[in-house]
Design an enzyme around this catalytic site. Structure first.
Site, mmCIF file in Angstrom:
data_model
loop_
_atom_site.group_PDB
_atom_site.id
_atom_site.type_symbol
_atom_site.label_atom_id
_atom_site.label_comp_id
_atom_site.label_asym_id
_atom_site.label_seq_id
_atom_site.Cartn_x
_atom_site.Cartn_y
_atom_site.Cartn_z
ATOM 1 N NE ARG A 125 43.902 -123.399 21.497
ATOM 2 C CZ ARG A 125 44.149 -124.703 21.469
ATOM 3 N NH1 ARG A 125 43.393 -125.533 22.113
ATOM 4 N NH2 ARG A 125 45.188 -125.170 20.827
ATOM 5 C CE LYS A 131 46.056 -132.796 21.045
ATOM 6 N NZ LYS A 131 46.437 -133.254 19.714
ATOM 7 C CD GLU A 136 51.888 -133.454 18.463
ATOM 8 O OE1 GLU A 136 51.606 -132.299 18.823
ATOM 9 O OE2 GLU A 136 52.858 -134.093 18.884
HETATM 10 P P1 ATP Z 1 45.904 -129.288 22.684
HETATM 11 O O1 ATP Z 1 46.273 -127.889 23.060
HETATM 12 O O2 ATP Z 1 44.682 -129.805 23.344
HETATM 13 O O3 ATP Z 1 47.043 -130.260 22.758
HETATM 14 P P2 ATP Z 1 46.392 -128.896 19.941
HETATM 15 O O4 ATP Z 1 46.038 -127.629 19.316
HETATM 16 O O5 ATP Z 1 47.815 -129.121 20.243
HETATM 17 O O6 ATP Z 1 45.467 -129.175 21.180
HETATM 18 P P3 ATP Z 1 46.219 -130.425 17.567
HETATM 19 O O7 ATP Z 1 46.136 -131.899 17.423
HETATM 20 O O8 ATP Z 1 47.434 -129.749 17.112
HETATM 21 O O9 ATP Z 1 45.924 -130.130 19.075
HETATM 22 O O10 ATP Z 1 44.940 -129.745 16.920
HETATM 23 C C1 ATP Z 1 44.502 -130.017 15.613
HETATM 24 C C2 ATP Z 1 43.736 -128.846 15.103
HETATM 25 O O11 ATP Z 1 42.628 -128.556 15.936
HETATM 26 C C3 ATP Z 1 44.604 -127.593 15.077
HETATM 27 O O12 ATP Z 1 44.368 -126.920 13.855
HETATM 28 C C4 ATP Z 1 44.112 -126.792 16.247
HETATM 29 O O13 ATP Z 1 44.280 -125.433 16.016
HETATM 30 C C5 ATP Z 1 42.643 -127.213 16.346
HETATM 31 N N1 ATP Z 1 42.174 -127.105 17.718
HETATM 32 C C6 ATP Z 1 42.740 -127.627 18.823
HETATM 33 N N2 ATP Z 1 42.063 -127.280 19.924
HETATM 34 C C7 ATP Z 1 41.028 -126.508 19.526
HETATM 35 C C8 ATP Z 1 39.962 -125.832 20.193
HETATM 36 N N3 ATP Z 1 39.829 -125.883 21.513
HETATM 37 N N4 ATP Z 1 39.081 -125.128 19.447
HETATM 38 C C9 ATP Z 1 39.202 -125.089 18.121
HETATM 39 N N5 ATP Z 1 40.181 -125.696 17.423
HETATM 40 C C10 ATP Z 1 41.089 -126.409 18.101
HETATM 41 MG MG MG Z 2 48.863 -128.307 18.137
#
Ligand code: ATP
Ligand code: MG
Length: 560
Positions: A259, A269, A33
């Site tokens: 994760r 984020k 995102e």
């Molecule tokens: P945050 O919780 O930091 O806002 P998010 O999951 O909302 O992170 P996205 O931009 O939706 O952020 O993530 C893009 C992709 O990266 C998704 O498929 C998510 O599952 C993966 N991802 C995010 N954080 C991690 C992590 N700590 N380890 C592995 N994969 C991750």
């Molecule tokens: Mg997400």
């Protein structure tokens, strides 16, 4: 097909290929995102999704999941593209946006309404929450659940046409308010939100919810394996419900993995944004940030980050990885490739009193003893040098092998020197150290079998460059910065000493032509590179990438 799958996801893919589930296709996507910069956790998802595409000669799309216009920005889109490329992956022309599918998502919503599988609900947000029930109690049906198809169609079209206030209605899936899975209790599909979207402008005032947009986007792109993190496990039934009820041709399989989390940092984020917005760091690319932009600026190499992801592997249970592993991978990588140079971070003058005034000689220095092909360079030696202040002690204990009055040490690549005198100012602070050199020890070796214990790095005072050096520690003092007592937040665990700026450092002249891509080992103080943002030819600034001490390998040894 890969011969021996290295993780459970590749095993699933192998099985699918064997059964012909998707023909011979393997198609993944990385779906960020664009509401912040990518962090080191994302690196794992990137390496996994793009890595699978490479292993199976499949494809991996870069898809921006841009369904929340109030939090998303073009700056983030640009940063994400740069970071994925930097990490070493390419999506060719397969760059997509959930917002590209808004019309299709809308049409599918109409289809769900027509089939009696979605309805417009006019409860307030608070009421919806109340009606939803809890983990132990079933929810209650919304009083609007039985609106007719015609009424729902009319209302939904009016929602899209901007005839209602934000939040006045939502479109919901009609599933089961008593489901033990909260995600299945008539989740929202569309909300009214008057927000300017960075791509679709003001065309839409309704936006699809993540769970709905994500599975439909995957299906439109013919993704075969939709890999996501563990918190989406409970959303999988909803992912499947939408695609089953819509009767789509391509129904990807959602697979969850753990994760990646690290000690001494935060990764959400929202929290990273807070650090930036409140000025706790200088920006998303501050070298102390766990963002890819931060690691890049600090001097990390993409190969070290990929190697770290590789070592951590793919798990089904969440865990936190020791951040020292990342430094370990970086150190291993740099040990092989970084040019060894001399830089004095806290200089004190060393005068070689028996060396002719005005004379300079060029000495040979190995660029990297770990690499036969790295060659040698010339370094200037003269009468006045700088050495590290901590390499001299006036009243030295027995175990101190560096310079002290009457003691002989080696100057790296140069000569043996013996300390003869110490000059102090009126406050008693040392301003100069005097020594004599032995011309018979050129190169730093003696033929008469005489041994010295200490080897010091140095630079020639006349030839040295001035530089600023930035040293970094963890941004937080606690291993788990988010575990705080009541009334405190992760911010109270910020490390006040996380950035140390050293000015007046003296660096060997060969570094004048260093470029941003170069990585150096400053003898005995660590691995360094030029700061890509603040350094200039007028003012050289170096960042420490990692120190030389290997705390991770030490811990592994202890544990074994
Ligand atoms: P945050 O919780 O930091 O806002 P998010 O999951 O909302 O992170 P996205 O931009 O939706 O952020 O993530 C893009 C992709 O990266 C998704 O498929 C998510 O599952 C993966 N991802 C995010 N954080 C991690 C992590 N700590 N380890 C592995 N994969 C991750
Ligand atoms: Mg997400």
């Amino acid at each position: 097909m890969t011969e021996t799958p290295t993780d459970f996801i590749r095993k699933i893919i192998n099985d699918d290929l064997a059964s012909g589930k998707n023909g011979d296709r393997v198609a993944t996507r990385f779906p960020p995102e664009p509401n912040g910069y990518l962090h080191i956790g994302h690196a794992k998802s990137i390496c996994l999704n793009f890595g699978i595409a490479i292993d199976y000669k499949g494809t991996c799309n870069l898809r921006f999941d841009d369904t929340n216009p109030t939090k998303e920005e073009q700056e983030y889109v640009d940063a994400i593209r740069e970071d994925v490329h930097w990490l070493g992956f390419d999506w060719a022309e397969r760059e997509f946006y959930a917002s590209d599918y808004y019309q299709q998502l809308y049409d599918y919503a109409i289809q769900l309404i027509k089939e009696g599988k979605a309805y417009v609900c006019s409860l307030s947000a608070d009421e919806i929450r109340e009606y939803r029930g809890t983990l132990t109690e079933p929810g209650k049906d919304s009083p609007y659940r039985n609106r007719t198809v015609e009424e729902n169609l009319q209302l939904f079209e009016n929602m899209a046409a901007g005839k209602f206030e934000d939040g006045a209605h939502v479109l919901r899936a009609k599933i089961d308010m008593a489901s033990p899975n909260m995600n299945m209790r008539d989740p929202a599909i569309y909300r009214i939100k008057r927000a300017h979207h960075q791509r679709t402008g003001d065309k839409w005032c309704i936006y699809p919810m993540y769970d709905y947009a994500h599975c439909v986007s995957d299906s439109i792109e013919h993704i075969t394996h939709s890999i996501c993190t563990l918190e989406f496990e409970d959303h999988r039934p909803l992912y499947d419900w939408f695609l089953d009820e819509l009767g789509v041709k391509h129904h990807p399989q959602q697979i969850e993995f753990a994760r990646l989390n690290f000690t001494y940092t935060v990764m959400s984020k929202r929290k990273l944004l807070q650090l930036v917005e409140e000025g706790h760091v200088s920006g998303w690319d501050d070298p102390r940030m766990p963002t890819l932009a931060g690691f890049r600026r600090k001097g990390f190499t993409p190969s070290a980050i990929r190697e770290m992801c590789n070592r951590v592997g793919i798990a089904k249970a969440n865990s936190t990885v020791d951040i020292a592993l990342l430094d370990f991978c970086q150190r291993e990588d740099l040990n092989k490739s970084a040019t060894r140079v001399m830089a004095v971070l806290d200089p004190v003058k060393l005068v070689v009193t028996n060396y002719p005034e005005g004379q300079t000689e060029e000495l040979d220095a190995d660029n990297n003893p770990e690499d036969e092909n790295a060659g040698k360079r010339k370094i200037p030696f003269s009468r006045e040098l700088y050495i590290e202040r901590s390499d001299f002690m006036e009243d030295a204990p027995k175990k101190f092998f560096r310079l002290s009055p009457g003691k002989e040490v080696r100057l790296k690549h140069a000569y043996y020197v013996t300390c003869t005198d110490v000059i102090k100012d009126e406050n008693g602070d040392i301003v100069e150290i005097h020594c004599t050199y032995d011309p018979q020890t050129k190169g730093g070796w003696s033929d008469d079998g005489r041994k010295v214990k200490g080897t010091l790095h140095w630079v020639s005072a006349e030839h040295a460059l001035d530089a600023e050096v930035r040293l970094f520690e963890h941004l937080f003092t606690q291993e788990f910065p988010e575990d705080t007592p009541e009334g405190e937040t992760f911010l109270s665990n910020i490390n006040p000493k996380s950035l140390q700026v050293l000015t007046g450092c003296k660096i060997e002249p060969s570094l004048q032509v260093a470029s941003v891509e170069d990585r150096f080992q400053f003898l005995r103080t660590g691995y360094f590179c030029i700061d890509s943002k603040d350094s200039s030819s007028e003012k050289l600034i170096f960042n420490r990438i990692v120190g030389l001490k290997d705390s991770w390998a030490k811990k592994q040894k202890k544990a074994a």
